[in-house]
Design an enzyme around this catalytic site. Sequence first.
Site, mmCIF file in Angstrom:
data_model
loop_
_atom_site.group_PDB
_atom_site.id
_atom_site.type_symbol
_atom_site.label_atom_id
_atom_site.label_comp_id
_atom_site.label_asym_id
_atom_site.label_seq_id
_atom_site.Cartn_x
_atom_site.Cartn_y
_atom_site.Cartn_z
ATOM 1 N N ASN A 134 0.794 -1.222 0.000
ATOM 2 C CA ASN A 134 0.000 0.000 0.000
ATOM 3 C C ASN A 134 0.831 1.280 0.000
ATOM 4 O O ASN A 134 0.363 2.323 -0.454
ATOM 5 C CB ASN A 134 -0.896 -0.023 1.249
ATOM 6 C CG ASN A 134 -1.481 1.330 1.570
ATOM 7 O OD1 ASN A 134 -2.413 1.798 0.917
ATOM 8 N ND2 ASN A 134 -0.948 1.987 2.596
ATOM 9 N N TYR A 199 3.817 10.402 -10.744
ATOM 10 C CA TYR A 199 2.792 9.643 -10.026
ATOM 11 C C TYR A 199 2.109 8.659 -10.962
ATOM 12 O O TYR A 199 1.972 7.471 -10.682
ATOM 13 C CB TYR A 199 1.773 10.593 -9.403
ATOM 14 C CG TYR A 199 0.764 9.904 -8.520
ATOM 15 C CD1 TYR A 199 1.042 9.669 -7.179
ATOM 16 C CD2 TYR A 199 -0.452 9.475 -9.028
ATOM 17 C CE1 TYR A 199 0.137 9.021 -6.368
ATOM 18 C CE2 TYR A 199 -1.367 8.825 -8.224
ATOM 19 C CZ TYR A 199 -1.072 8.600 -6.898
ATOM 20 O OH TYR A 199 -1.966 7.947 -6.097
ATOM 21 N N LYS A 203 2.338 4.479 -10.850
ATOM 22 C CA LYS A 203 1.146 3.660 -10.633
ATOM 23 C C LYS A 203 0.846 2.763 -11.831
ATOM 24 O O LYS A 203 0.302 1.664 -11.676
ATOM 25 C CB LYS A 203 -0.045 4.555 -10.302
ATOM 26 C CG LYS A 203 0.087 5.280 -8.966
ATOM 27 C CD LYS A 203 0.278 4.300 -7.816
ATOM 28 C CE LYS A 203 0.289 4.993 -6.465
ATOM 29 N NZ LYS A 203 0.399 4.041 -5.336
ATOM 30 N N THR A 233 -8.262 11.204 3.083
ATOM 31 C CA THR A 233 -7.066 10.888 3.865
ATOM 32 C C THR A 233 -6.208 12.149 3.950
ATOM 33 O O THR A 233 -6.494 13.149 3.287
ATOM 34 C CB THR A 233 -6.249 9.773 3.182
ATOM 35 O OG1 THR A 233 -5.758 10.273 1.926
ATOM 36 C CG2 THR A 233 -7.085 8.525 2.955
#
Length: 293
Positions: A134, A199, A203, A233
Amino acid sequence: MTEFTRRQIVTTGVVAATGLTAAIATGELTAASPKSTESSASTLGNRFTNKVILITGATSGIGKVTAKAFAQEGGKVFFCGRRANLGQQVESEIRDSGGEATYLQADVRNAEQVKAFVEGCVAKYGRLDVAFNNAGIDYPPDAIADTDIAAFDDLMNTNARGVFLGMKYEIPHLLKTKGAIINNASIGGHRAFPNIVGYGASKAAVIHMTKMAAQEYGKDIRVNVIAPGGVDTPMWERVQKDWGVTEEQLVSSYPMKRVAQPEEIAKAVIWLASGAASYVSGMRFDIDGGGLG
């Protein structure tokens, strides 16, 4: 950033991609659902009794909530993160609520630390049944020509290399238990958005590595990847600040018109790790509230 770029980002939902994770995976909640609490992440309460779950990056956000959810389901949770004070706090919270958990400080960018982390888990609990890779980071947005090289490298090393290292050292142990791997990617890993090249590339690598692992080890290990949109979050809060937009603007392109709660992501991870998903492997699960992917 120009006004046009900001408006384009809001209308296409690109910022949600950098938030890592998103909406409904199990169909248990509707668009009108209120924000849930961490205690609601548990469902049946015993699906992982005597099972050992390893989680990277569980000192906050999705990792933290998922660690608590697995513990509430009877699992023995072994988790890492770079921030020792937060890790020890999460461990105490899980133990205080009757669960079993152990924190070990580790940086997923460091091969020796990842190996020691996985081996520490097996030494502590005797086996490994589920791995949730994660851990991940983001950086403020920039066009490719303006992207800082060090920032790009850090994204790739943390988000992509970190998952590779995790699987490299987890797989030998999971082969013995015919276990499961769930990797955390993003909708930004398969849908191109501007200003997040590092990013998105990191991913995308996670998604591809997941499919390769499922091909290589499909006889004995189930390997799946979640590709969420935005989740409530600390990273989500940073996204709003970095992009200079509000939550209302960010969710305007979401069919459900709301951001996901981390408990909803935890439910998806738990399902993928459970026997209920016994014939599911090599799949990418978009968790984006209805169609951003």
